[in-house]
Design an enzyme around this catalytic site. Structure first.
Site, PDB file in Angstrom:
ATOM      1  N   ASN A  68       0.881  -1.173   0.000  1.00 38.22           N
ATOM      2  CA  ASN A  68       0.000   0.000   0.000  1.00 38.22           C
ATOM      3  C   ASN A  68       0.919   1.224   0.000  1.00 38.22           C
ATOM      4  OD1 ASN A  68      -1.830   2.023   0.452  1.00 38.22           O
ATOM      5  ND2 ASN A  68      -2.338   1.411   2.548  1.00 38.22           N
ATOM      6  N   TRP A  69       1.034   1.843  -1.164  1.00 39.98           N
ATOM      7  CA  TRP A  69       1.977   2.962  -1.286  1.00 39.98           C
ATOM      8  C   TRP A  69       1.448   4.248  -0.653  1.00 39.98           C
ATOM      9  CZ3 TRP A  69       3.984   2.480  -7.087  1.00 39.98           C
ATOM     10  CH2 TRP A  69       4.809   1.354  -7.182  1.00 39.98           C
ATOM     11  N   LYS A  70       0.153   4.286  -0.355  1.00 44.62           N
ATOM     12  CA  LYS A  70      -0.446   5.499   0.238  1.00 44.62           C
ATOM     13  C   LYS A  70      -0.153   6.712  -0.651  1.00 44.62           C
ATOM     14  CE  LYS A  70      -0.058   3.230   4.668  1.00 44.62           C
ATOM     15  NZ  LYS A  70      -0.030   3.313   6.117  1.00 44.62           N
TER      16      LYS A  70
ATOM     17  N   GLY B 108       4.964   1.126   4.736  1.00 48.68           N
ATOM     18  CA  GLY B 108       6.308   1.706   4.643  1.00 48.68           C
ATOM     19  C   GLY B 108       7.314   0.814   3.931  1.00 48.68           C
TER      20      GLY B 108
HETATM   21  P1  PGA Z   1       2.745   0.058   7.563  1.00 49.19           P
HETATM   22  O1  PGA Z   1       1.335   0.336   6.877  1.00 49.19           O
HETATM   23  O2  PGA Z   1       3.285  -1.222   6.988  1.00 49.19           O
HETATM   24  O3  PGA Z   1       3.592   1.253   7.206  1.00 49.19           O
HETATM   25  O4  PGA Z   1       2.507  -0.046   9.023  1.00 49.19           O
HETATM   26  C1  PGA Z   1       0.408  -0.709   6.677  1.00 49.19           C
HETATM   27  C2  PGA Z   1      -0.866  -0.167   6.087  1.00 49.19           C
HETATM   28  O5  PGA Z   1      -1.236   0.958   6.411  1.00 49.19           O
HETATM   29  O6  PGA Z   1      -1.529  -0.846   5.282  1.00 49.19           O
END
Ligand code: PGA
Length: 289
Positions: free
Chosen positions: A41-43, A268
């Site tokens: 999930n690159w956000k 991340g």
């Molecule tokens: P993270 O995010 O691996 O940076 O904790 C996971 C997510 O939000 O899907």
């Protein structure tokens, strides 16, 4: 394939550990095979299309016939087209981070399912905790998104999970149960073939705090028991449940060795090709579950 023997003890433990209210624990001796599924999930990252293309290419290069899972990248809208091109015919899927519930019209800034499909995306996230908390999406909104995706033949990763306060109050089971029931309202057993659940404790997202694998396993078993109540044992045995929240190359093997953890949703670490490449090529066998 991940072969799973359901254990009465594990389910009973999960119920008592996470639920002050009563669940009906399910026991089954059936074996099921679920292909693991790991997604990035690159956000709102990376900063430019060129960086997205480079990242997509590197990750696609690390995906091979010996990679033990399906892989998908959830990218920002402006990069979807280019990321689909970047992964090419590697087998890595590309999806959207959400899709709006209307087909078209006067909805400034929104993106429809037909738009994401038209650039080669057949998956989308729904219900990510950042959408719930920062953008005020309700369980009803998320339910509409899920139904809209499934009714348009787009696969859906439904994200659920408790906040830190809910965790501290021992409400993990009830919160996950409520979210599953509300967010999947109206979804048919047949449509569940296109649904993946991502259990993401909110307190573990982006914090570096990974839920201990044994605790995550208990929650996954609880979620599976809820799905069994909703859809029956056969559907429950086949739905993949990912863990999400600070997954790293250091934690993935132990998580993936747990019988009800069928993959990961990675934030991340999915932005660093080397880390994500190690995560998708996890080595479950090295860990004694
Ligand atoms: P993270 O995010 O691996 O940076 O904790 C996971 C997510 O939000 O899907």
């Amino acid at each position: 394939m991940k072969f799973v023997a359901f254990s009465a003890l594990a389910l009973a433990t999960s119920v008592s550990a996470f639920s002050p209210t009563a669940f009906a624990p399910r026991t089954s001796t059936s074996l099921s095979a679920r292909k693991p599924f790991i997604a990035g999930n690159w956000k709102m990252n990376p900063g430019t299309k060129d960086e997205a293309v480079a990242l997509g290419k590197e990750i696609a290069g690390a995906f091979s016939s010996s990679t033990p899972c399906e892989v998908a990248l959830f990218a920002p809208y402006p990069f979807l087209d280019a990321t689909v091109d970047a992964v090419g015919s590697s087998g890595v899927k590309v999806g959207a981070e959400m899709a709006f519930t209307e087909g078209k019209g006067a909805y400034t800034a929104e993106v429809s399912v037909s738009m994401i499909k038209s650039v080669g995306c057949n998956w989308a996230l729904a219900g990510h905790s950042e959408r719930r908390t920062l953008f005020g999406e309700s369980d009803e909104d998320i339910n509409k998104q899920v139904l809209n995706l499934l009714n348009n033949d787009v696969g859906c990763i439904l994200c659920i999970g408790e906040t830190q306060a809910e965790y501290e109050q021992g409400l993990v089971g009830p919160i996950c149960t409520t979210q599953l029931k509300k967010n999947l309202l109206g979804v048919t057993p047949e449509q569940m073939a296109n649904v993946v659940i991502a259990y993401e404790p909110v307190w573990a997202i982006g914090t570096g705090l990974t839920c201990p694998a044994s605790e995550a396993q208990d929650v996954h078993a609880t979620c599976r028991s809820v799905l069994a109540d909703m859809y029956g044992q056969t559907v429950s045995d086949t739905v993949r449940i990912q863990y999400g929240g600070s997954v790293t190359p250091e934690t993935v093997d132990e998580l993936m060795a747990k019988p009800d953890i069928d993959g990961a949703l990675v934030g991340g670490a999915s932005l660093v090709a080397e880390k994500f490449s190690r995560i998708i090529n996890f080595e479950e066998a090295k860990v004694s579950a």
